[in-house]
Design an enzyme around this catalytic site. Sequence first.
Site, short mmCIF file in Angstrom:
data_model
loop_
_atom_site.label_atom_id
_atom_site.label_comp_id
_atom_site.label_asym_id
_atom_site.label_seq_id
_atom_site.Cartn_x
_atom_site.Cartn_y
_atom_site.Cartn_z
CG HIS A 1 -0.98 -0.51 -8.13
ND1 HIS A 1 -1.79 0.36 -7.24
CD2 HIS A 1 -1.47 -1.86 -7.61
CE1 HIS A 1 -3.05 -0.22 -6.32
NE2 HIS A 1 -1.76 -1.75 -6.40
NE ARG B 1 -4.01 -1.57 0.03
CZ ARG B 1 -4.35 -2.73 0.02
NH1 ARG B 1 -2.35 -2.88 -1.51
NH2 ARG B 1 -5.08 -4.21 -0.96
CD GLU C 1 -1.69 3.32 -7.09
OE1 GLU C 1 -1.92 3.04 -7.91
OE2 GLU C 1 -1.12 3.09 -6.20
#
Length: 310
Positions: free
Chosen positions: A275, A228, A257
């Site tokens: 990601h 994360r 993000e």
Amino acid sequence: MKIVTAFALPPAAVALLGEVGTVAGPDGWRGELAGADALLCLLTERVDAALLDAAPRLRIVANAVVGYEHVDVRACAARGIVVTNTPGVLAEATADLTWALILTTVRGLPQAERSLRAGEFHGWGFWDYLGGDLTGATLGIFGMGRIGRCVARRAAGFGMRVIYHDRTPLPAGEEAGLGAAYVSFDDLLATSDVLTLHAPLTPETRHAIGRDALRRMKPGSYLINTARGPLVDEAALAEALRDGPLAGAGLDVYEREPEIAPGLLELPNVVLLPHIGSATRDTRTRMAMLAARNVHAVLRGQPPLTPVPT
């Protein structure tokens, strides 16, 4: 019953859901919420009270990823809505990506490739393009859940010593099987040559790798994050990469993000990926299918397969 999906589903998932209802979406899916009995969503959708108010019939929010910080679980529970996620099915793919980042970062592969593309490679040189070694080095794992354990298993192939920190140590037999030793968080920071993050995002782990933690990391070490983004203070990370003690970092997730801290974008010793930890065809299909199976079960009056704790 009506099932709304915020993303495109594989045909097998559509067929499974067709046994219990009709599927709407992903185009214009928000306009379908009023009559929805189920919602399949991703981490890009904020499932908050406002969305839930627009879907008064909703019985399940099937989150097709592992993390669920984008879902207001309490608001769902107050309305009797089940929330599910997809643990387990993406662990191996994310562990593979973690090791890809470790190898790429420690060996300095992006810098070497950029140099070659810029026409700077004029033949083999004894002291050119030097990276770090993994054999004999210490791999530190912060968070020894499913993904952390998959990463630990792979470390044996690289001849690395494995240490870890988690809220609760693993049983002794499992530690022995992984070849991993439990250490304090302070020792994890001070001892790891490569520190890889696999903890969930909680109030306690947010910015666990902040300015103070980074200063306590081993000089010349590397930080990897495929968990994360907010586990890491990116401004502090940029400082640690620029001024020490870190030699490099590899990131697949980000604090805000899809925004990337400008300080990171400017640095040559950080590898940045968009990601893609679970981005394999088979893994993403399994994630979608597990989300669909959760919906199928709940709409048939059965318990969900992978409920999120409330």
